[in-house]
Design an enzyme around this catalytic site. Structure first.
Site, mmCIF file in Angstrom:
data_model
loop_
_atom_site.group_PDB
_atom_site.id
_atom_site.type_symbol
_atom_site.label_atom_id
_atom_site.label_comp_id
_atom_site.label_asym_id
_atom_site.label_seq_id
_atom_site.Cartn_x
_atom_site.Cartn_y
_atom_site.Cartn_z
ATOM 1 N N HIS A 1 -2.848 6.996 2.591
ATOM 2 C CA HIS A 1 -3.367 5.704 2.218
ATOM 3 C C HIS A 1 -4.959 5.191 2.894
ATOM 4 O O HIS A 1 -5.118 5.467 3.808
ATOM 5 C CB HIS A 1 -2.647 4.390 2.730
ATOM 6 C CG HIS A 1 -3.076 3.133 2.480
ATOM 7 N ND1 HIS A 1 -3.587 2.780 1.254
ATOM 8 C CD2 HIS A 1 -2.980 2.105 3.289
ATOM 9 C CE1 HIS A 1 -4.001 1.526 1.405
ATOM 10 N NE2 HIS A 1 -3.698 1.017 2.643
ATOM 11 N N CYS B 1 0.955 -1.451 0.188
ATOM 12 C CA CYS B 1 -0.082 -0.002 0.100
ATOM 13 C C CYS B 1 0.893 0.980 -0.162
ATOM 14 O O CYS B 1 0.358 2.266 -0.242
ATOM 15 C CB CYS B 1 -0.942 0.028 1.301
ATOM 16 S SG CYS B 1 -1.877 -1.644 1.325
ATOM 17 N N ASN C 1 -10.164 -0.716 0.739
ATOM 18 C CA ASN C 1 -8.983 -0.285 0.603
ATOM 19 C C ASN C 1 -8.188 -0.963 -0.655
ATOM 20 O O ASN C 1 -8.436 -2.256 -0.992
ATOM 21 C CB ASN C 1 -8.152 -1.150 1.703
ATOM 22 C CG ASN C 1 -6.723 -1.110 1.884
ATOM 23 O OD1 ASN C 1 -5.788 -0.782 0.695
ATOM 24 N ND2 ASN C 1 -6.135 -1.573 2.820
#
Ligand code: COA
Length: 312
Positions: free
Chosen positions: A232, A108, A262
């Site tokens: 993020h 990520c 996500n």
């Protein structure tokens, strides 16, 4: 000679999966998912290369460029279409890019790693780079495991970087990794994501905090100087915890996770592209990017928005 972001774009699969869709077949609820994560829906479908190609095309259009104008392609992904070759090869071919292309896996944190890498290569002589974050996490998530299924989604976003601007794009960056923490979050070849959610949460807040403090101090700027924070998009509670400790306001924070879940390496460019489309960044603004993920990796950068000095 500096560089600038001159294009941005995104690609999300059409298929929307809501929290109620999960609640209909798993022991979970919309209330639990929204309260614990901030996520209301996510998109699923497509391949990593298809999404990357669509996002790349959209970014080239905003930059008013063709694929042939690009001499460097960096694709951040943790879900490549195949083990061999790199997914960037198919993307490079479909967009008609020139020069080299490679995949970069820093989970990520991958997009910020890719941005810093591409910007360094522009300083080494490349002219125009396409930097893409693209993921199909639904394929590596056990859709029957409520503790991970509700968290992840698919999507892609891209930016075009051009050399020749008067200002430096990247004022400061911070890249890090703690390989000893790998067992907390991983997927084996052919397997599904395994995650120790609570511990990942704790470490994510700590890693992002330290990384943001490092990068702000390296850039010589204060939290108040940041016009837009693009974190993020894993869990809104992680973002709130970091913001509160650093002194960044939620009003100046770009959020898409409510609609995307996500999306790993795609999450920061998705939030950045949507903020840019909404006119939330202006010439000269300082933008803070920060991500963390499996590995455990983290990466932050302070960038200056704008295209001063570029010929076109
Ligand atoms: N619906 C309902 N209950 C759920 C659930 C779901 N979808 N998922 C987990 N639970 C349950 C757990 O089984 C646990 O039950 P128990 O107490 O009976 O064992 C309870 O909820 C609490 O679990 P816990 O893991 O402590 O919750 P949490 O507040 O930490 O939230 C996460 C869980 C996964 C949302 C949170 O830990 C998180 O976001 N972690 C970081 C994830 C992340 O960012 N990963 C990607 C890094 S890039």
């Amino acid at each position: 000679m500096g560089s600038a972001i001159t294009g941005w774009g995104e690609a999300l699969p059409d298929h929307v999966v809501t929290n109620d869709d999960f609640a209909a077949r798993l022991d979970t609820s919309d209330e639990w998912i929204v309260a614990r994560t901030g996520i209301r829906q996510r998109r699923m479908g497509g391949t990593t290369s298809e999404l990357a190609i669509d996002a790349g095309r959209a970014a080239l259009k905003v930059a008013d460029l063709d694929g042939a104008d690009i001499d460097l392609l960096v694709l951040a992904t943790t879900t490549p279409d195949q083990t061999i070759p790199a997914t960037s090869s198919a993307v490079h071919d479909a967009l008609g890019c020139r020069g080299g292309a490679f995949d970069l896996n820093a989970a990520c944190a991958g997009f910020v790693y890719a941005l810093v890498t591409a910007d360094s290569l522009l300083h080494a002589g490349h002219h125009r780079a396409l930097v893409i974050g693209s993921e199909t996490l639904s394929k590596v998530t056990d859709q029957d495991d409520r503790s991970t299924a509700v968290l992840f989604g698919d999507g892609a976003a891209a930016i075009v970087l051009e050399a020749g601007a008067r200002d430096e794009l990247v004022l400061a960056y911070d890249l890090g990794v703690d390989g000893a923490a790998t067992p907390l979050l991983y997927a084996d070849h052919g397997g599904y994501i395994h995650m120790e959610g609570r511990e990942v949460f704790r470490r994510a807040v700590r890693a992002e905090l330290e990384s943001i403090e490092n990068v702000l101090s390296r850039a010589g700027v204060r939290p108040d100087d940041i016009a837009l924070f693009v974190p993020h998009q894993a869990n809104v509670r992680i973002i709130e915890a970091v913001n509160q400790r650093v002194g960044l306001s939620m009003e100046r924070t770009a959020l898409v996770l409510e609609r995307t879940g996500n999306t790993s390496a795609a999450s920061i460019p998705l939030a950045l592209a949507e903020a840019a489309d909404a006119g939330r960044v202006a010439e000269g603004d300082l933008v803070l990017l920060s991500g963390f993920g499996a590995g455990m990796t983290w990466a932050s950068a302070v960038i200056r928005w704008g295209r001063r000095g570029l010929p076109r």
